[in-house]
Design an enzyme around this catalytic site. Structure first.
Site, PDB file in Angstrom:
ATOM      1  N   ASP A  74      -1.126   6.452  -6.526  1.00 21.75           N
ATOM      2  CA  ASP A  74      -1.451   5.462  -5.492  1.00 21.75           C
ATOM      3  C   ASP A  74      -1.681   4.101  -6.135  1.00 21.75           C
ATOM      4  O   ASP A  74      -2.724   3.845  -6.732  1.00 21.75           O
ATOM      5  CB  ASP A  74      -2.703   5.901  -4.730  1.00 21.75           C
ATOM      6  CG  ASP A  74      -3.101   4.905  -3.647  1.00 21.75           C
ATOM      7  OD1 ASP A  74      -2.283   4.025  -3.326  1.00 21.75           O
ATOM      8  OD2 ASP A  74      -4.221   4.995  -3.141  1.00 21.75           O
ATOM      9  N   ASP A 103       0.848  -1.200   0.000  1.00 20.26           N
ATOM     10  CA  ASP A 103       0.000   0.000   0.000  1.00 20.26           C
ATOM     11  C   ASP A 103       0.876   1.240   0.000  1.00 20.26           C
ATOM     12  O   ASP A 103       1.479   1.588   1.019  1.00 20.26           O
ATOM     13  CB  ASP A 103      -0.901  -0.022   1.231  1.00 20.26           C
ATOM     14  CG  ASP A 103      -1.828   1.181   1.288  1.00 20.26           C
ATOM     15  OD1 ASP A 103      -1.986   1.861   0.253  1.00 20.26           O
ATOM     16  OD2 ASP A 103      -2.400   1.445   2.357  1.00 20.26           O
TER      17      ASP A 103
END
Length: 498
Positions: free
Chosen positions: A318, A102
């Site tokens: 992201d 992540d």
């Protein structure tokens, strides 16, 4: 184990003959897997809901020694629920955990044995484990007096329990999911490559969190925790690089077609066509200065203020976001331009609120290239597959839908849809991000020397994506299929001898 290692050592020497050499500096590495259940079809609404939870968290936040190599597996098809995750070993004795990669958060955290609502099995086909500090001889709880406990984490709140003198934390996401637990320090194990030596089971102490609750505990996509790759001081990459154990740069190349796969390394992938743009300083995420968008070479009429950075606006890279998101001021002219160009050759339709197109021929013959233009003259070229999603067939034509989603206000977010089939370099040491289009099934050159000294290479050896062995100083990152074929060839040759 020793015989297997011996065979792979022979394999690396043989492969050097048949595969063009690429360079990877000495380092340490972990295997990374991406699991996507191919029998699970997911509607865009579910993908948007998953991304919304991540974005809510973002809005709340309103000389290197080696390479860590993650061998990526799986497909990037956004209509299947998939998680990029890696295996990490922590504790004494070491225990293995599957943790999601992540880049939108900083903290590494795993389920602890006291988790009351954590699933016992995972639909991803992985074995779930639980961390037990009492069973690890090297584990230590972080006390209230430790500076870490008072560190200002953007997406978490830290507090202290005076009764037990333990530093606790809470992550709360917009959909009610999150994680609550205690900070712990313990050993993390890496296979470290230094010079011409292979040093297995080397370790370093890192701080991470324990426990898990909320949406991530659902069985169908359960993992053991999250591995935060954000830029904050508490991320593992920051902890390790601050001690000179890894470079302060990481790179990935996610393969978007076929069986997927790709490369993720703590190190700088070197490719002459990479262009760089500076990171927006003093931000908790990977914020970039997007300046304009061009469709088929024509700049769109978009107020530059739409891309300005503030506490609740900006452009973020992201890799944990499935789709891509554009603020409304940019989304409407973007979609209108695409539709105008293709309407003669593809029939525009609206499907479940999404702008879609019925395409009777090859996608690239109809749809234009898109350029996202960033500060410093760095342009990101998007092929049609990087802004559209294939969604089956209708009336004998392929239906492709807009992969970019409209955001009324907030962040423009570049997720996996955009990032696939590109090398991305997160150069934290020099506060910049670079990229280039690339076939991610190919090998890459990786340096850990830093951008000021690129010639620290030595000239022999190999690394296979599917193995954890390095010889010498020049290494190859090979597609798994090639490595498997070579293993078969070597085993066939040595079997009569054995």
């Amino acid at each position: 184990m020793r015989s297997f290692v011996a065979v792979l050592l022979v394999l690396t020497a043989a492969a050097a003959v048949v595969v063009p050499a690429t360079v990877v500096m000495p380092g340490s590495y972990l295997p990374l897997e991406r699991s996507i259940p191919l029998n699970l079809h997911v509607e865009p609404e579910a993908l948007r809901a998953r991304d919304k939870a991540r974005h809510a968290r973002i809005l709340q936040g309103a000389t290197a020694a080696g390479v860590v190599d993650f061998s990526v597996q799986g497909t990037s098809d956004p209509y299947f629920v998939g998680l990029y995750f890696t295996k990490v070993k922590m504790g004494s004795p070491p225990r293995e955990f599957n943790v999601q990669i992540d880049t939108g958060s900083d903290i590494l955290w795993v389920n602890c044995n006291r988790c009351s609502n954590c699933p016992q099995s995972s639909g991803l086909g992985i074995q779930l484990n639980f961390f037990d500090a009492a069973s690890s001889s090297t584990a230590a709880l972080i006390s209230c007096s430790d500076p870490i406990c008072t560190y200002a984490v953007q997406t978490a709140t830290s507090e202290c329990s005076s009764q037990v003198n333990q530093c606790s934390y809470t992550f709360q996401y917009g959909d009610g999911s999150g994680t609550t637990g205690y900070y712990v320090s313990d050993a993390i194990y890496l296979d470290t490559i230094v010079g011409q030596s292979v040093l297995s089971n080397s370790s370093s102490t890192v701080v991470f969190g324990t426990y898990q609750s909320g949406d991530l505990t659902k069985t169908e996509k359960a993992v053991d925790g999250i591995f935060g790759f954000g830029p904050g001081a508490l991320s593992v990459i920051s902890q390790l690089s601050s001690r000179g154990l890894t470079p302060k740069v990481f790179s990935h190349c996610l393969k978007g077609d076929g069986n997927g796969g790709g490369i993720l390394v703590l190190g700088e992938i070197l490719e002459p066509s990479i262009v760089y743009t500076p990171l927006v300083p003093s931000q908790p995420h990977y914020n970039l200065n997007l300046e304009s968008i061009a469709v088929n070479g024509q700049l769109l009429s978009i107020d530059p203020a739409a891309f300005g950075t503030s506490n609740d606006r900006g452009t973020i890279v992201d890799s944990g976001t499935t789709l891509a998101y554009l603020v409304q001021e940019a989304y409407d002219p973007f979609v209108n331009a695409i539709t105008t160009i293709v309407s003669q050759f593809a029939r525009p339709i609206i499907s479940r609120g999404n702008q879609c197109y019925l395409v009777p021929t090859n996608l690239g013959d109809i749809f234009p290239l898109v350029n996202l233009n960033f500060m410093g003259g760095a342009s990101m070229v998007l092929k049609p597959e990087q802004y559209l999603m294939h969604y089956g067939f209708l009336d004998g034509a392929a239906m492709w839908c807009m992969g970019f989603q409209k955001v009324q206000q907030g962040f423009t977010i570049l997720g996996d849809l955009v990032l696939k089939d590109k090398i991305f370099v997160y150069d934290l040491a020099n506060e910049r991000i670079g990229w280039t289009n690339y076939d991610c099934s190919l090998s890459v050159n990786v340096s850990v020397a830093g951008t000021k000294n690129k010639d620290q290479y030595i000239n022999e050896g190999q690394l296979s994506v599917s193995s954890s062995l390095m010889i010498g100083h020049v290494y190859k990152l090979l597609p798994v299929s090639i490595a498997v074929l070579l293993v078969h060839m070597i085993v066939s040759m040595v079997s009569p001898i054995l």
